[in-house]
Design an enzyme around this catalytic site. Structure first.
Site, PDB file in Angstrom:
ATOM      1  N   HIS A 123       9.309  27.362  90.681  1.00 20.73           N
ATOM      2  CA  HIS A 123       8.716  26.015  90.566  1.00 20.73           C
ATOM      3  C   HIS A 123       8.997  25.233  91.850  1.00 20.73           C
ATOM      4  O   HIS A 123       9.986  24.522  91.970  1.00 20.73           O
ATOM      5  CB  HIS A 123       9.282  25.261  89.363  1.00 20.73           C
ATOM      6  CG  HIS A 123       8.475  24.052  88.995  1.00 20.73           C
ATOM      7  ND1 HIS A 123       7.731  23.963  87.832  1.00 20.73           N
ATOM      8  CD2 HIS A 123       8.266  22.884  89.638  1.00 20.73           C
ATOM      9  CE1 HIS A 123       7.108  22.799  87.779  1.00 20.73           C
ATOM     10  NE2 HIS A 123       7.434  22.122  88.863  1.00 20.73           N
ATOM     11  N   HIS A 180       6.619  23.006  94.754  1.00 22.06           N
ATOM     12  CA  HIS A 180       5.320  22.505  95.191  1.00 22.06           C
ATOM     13  C   HIS A 180       5.211  22.546  96.710  1.00 22.06           C
ATOM     14  O   HIS A 180       6.197  22.387  97.428  1.00 22.06           O
ATOM     15  CB  HIS A 180       5.115  21.080  94.685  1.00 22.06           C
ATOM     16  CG  HIS A 180       4.949  21.015  93.195  1.00 22.06           C
ATOM     17  ND1 HIS A 180       3.771  21.304  92.565  1.00 22.06           N
ATOM     18  CD2 HIS A 180       5.837  20.701  92.213  1.00 22.06           C
ATOM     19  CE1 HIS A 180       3.924  21.157  91.261  1.00 22.06           C
ATOM     20  NE2 HIS A 180       5.172  20.807  91.025  1.00 22.06           N
ATOM     21  N   GLU A 187       7.676  17.300  80.050  1.00 22.02           N
ATOM     22  CA  GLU A 187       8.638  16.568  80.880  1.00 22.02           C
ATOM     23  C   GLU A 187       8.439  15.076  80.650  1.00 22.02           C
ATOM     24  O   GLU A 187       9.288  14.400  80.079  1.00 22.02           O
ATOM     25  CB  GLU A 187       8.482  16.902  82.361  1.00 22.02           C
ATOM     26  CG  GLU A 187       9.537  16.178  83.214  1.00 22.02           C
ATOM     27  CD  GLU A 187       9.276  16.269  84.712  1.00 22.02           C
ATOM     28  OE1 GLU A 187      10.261  16.246  85.472  1.00 22.02           O
ATOM     29  OE2 GLU A 187       8.104  16.335  85.118  1.00 22.02           O
ATOM     30  N   ASP A 230      10.350  19.485  94.040  1.00 17.98           N
ATOM     31  CA  ASP A 230       9.943  18.854  95.305  1.00 17.98           C
ATOM     32  C   ASP A 230      11.186  18.428  96.084  1.00 17.98           C
ATOM     33  O   ASP A 230      11.574  17.258  96.057  1.00 17.98           O
ATOM     34  CB  ASP A 230       9.074  17.617  95.041  1.00 17.98           C
ATOM     35  CG  ASP A 230       7.764  17.943  94.357  1.00 17.98           C
ATOM     36  OD1 ASP A 230       6.869  18.479  95.030  1.00 17.98           O
ATOM     37  OD2 ASP A 230       7.632  17.664  93.150  1.00 17.98           O
TER      38      ASP A 230
END
Length: 348
Positions: A14, A16, A201, A280
């Site tokens: 995960h 980005h 989330e 991120d």
């Protein structure tokens, strides 16, 4: 006496694209082109964020868009991918699936197909240079029309088996109707791509159930709030849906008040497959090994538990069998080695 988490082999599922950029690279590229960055991306970095309401998410997205704007050349894209690979290798990464929405870059790089070609070439190059196994997940933006998602699903399908391993759905999960993206996920499913939408989330377990029923995910981006409904969590477990849990970003966005509140032990105890991810790092200030370090500290995890988290990340990946077997053997070797006094590894 505990083992070094930076040395623990792991997969990263995960991450980005723009969010993987190094802060120093952001500053350098912005200065090169005379781009004025907000203070929260310069002196006040990492920024204070919240997604408790639409205004908070808008601020988060605005910072992400500003960061994306510094990518101006093919060399910038190649640098971002190479540095993301280097950072993962430094943190014990053996396999990385980086997620990108080509529609956010197509206008500047000759269209979504040309940009996808560039990213895949950059990924192949970075993999050769660093030794890190890498693949791409193409993601649609749920704030855009579902027909745009179908276009991206067809694009991802064209590259299935050629570096693209999955199809996702990102951005504010409170926006749009998840059911309307079923058609795009059906296209990706027919191409045997992993289905990896965000869910659970910013919205609770009811949205996890919607994702399960409407999209049939292989993995779920985040999914932590499935723990709030035992019936939904049981569905996640029984269907074998892995959860990409990103503890530092959960706290930064206000989903949980602190790291001890991230329900990792409850998820694992219920039998869920969990893969820790950094989400991120550019906006949250923490890389891959940092996720393991924070969960070790917050929940007093043993080395055996941390090794099992790493194993789950590998098993939930689309890494080739040979890579999986090799990394799993490395994890076993890490755990079999004697523990030693070590500083906590893998922070920012």
């Amino acid at each position: 006496m505990r083992r070094d988490l930076v040395a623990l082999p792991k997969a990263h599922l995960h991450l980005h694209f723009t969010g993987s950029m190094r802060h120093s690279t952001l500053l350098e590229l912005a200065e090169r082109d005379g781009i004025t960055l907000p203070d929260s991306l310069v002196e006040e970095w990492p920024p204070q964020l919240s997604a408790a309401d639409e205004k908070g998410w808008f601020r988060f997205q605005r910072l992400y868009d500003v960061a994306r704007s510094v990518l101006r050349t093919e060399g910038d894209v190649r640098r971002l991918v190479r540095e993301a690979a280097e950072d993962d290798v430094r943190d014990g990464g053996r396999w990385l699936e980086i997620q990108v929405d080509p529609s956010g870059y197509g206008a500047r790089f000759g269209g979504i197909t040309a940009f996808t070609d560039l990213v895949l070439d950059a990924v192949a190059e970075a993999s050769r240079e660093t030794g890190l196994g890498m693949a791409v997940v193409i993601a649609a933006n749920r704030t855009r029309h579902p027909l745009d998602a179908r276009t991206l699903a067809r694009l991802a399908s064209q590259y299935a088996g050629r570096g693209v391993v999955g199809f996702g759905l990102s951005n504010d999960e409170r926006r749009g109707r998840t059911e309307e993206f079923r058609g795009a996920f059906d296209i990706a499913r027919r191409a045997d791509l992993m289905l990896v939408p965000h869910g659970g989330e910013l919205r609770g377990p009811a949205h996890v159930a919607t994702c399960l029923d409407a999209l049939g995910p292989t993995r779920l981006g985040h999914g932590v709030r499935s723990v709030e409904d035992p019936r939904v969590l049981e569905q996640v477990v029984s269907r074998g849906v892995a959860l990409e849990v990103c503890p530092v970003s959960n706290v930064a966005l206000g989903v949980y008040s602190d790291l001890t509140s991230v329900p990792l032990p409850q998820l694992v105890e219920a039998g869920a497959t969990v893969a820790l991810g950094a989400d991120d790092p550019l906006l949250f200030g923490s890389q891959l090994a940092g996720q393991y370090a924070t969960m070790r500290a917050a929940h007093e995890l043993t080395d055996a538990q941390l090794a099992e988290l790493a194993r789950m990340s590998v098993r939930a990946s689309r890494a080739p069998d040979s890579v999986r077997d090799s990394v799993l053997a490395e994890i076993d070797a890490w755990l079999a080695a004697p523990a030693a006094a070590t500083a906590e590894g893998g922070g920012s």
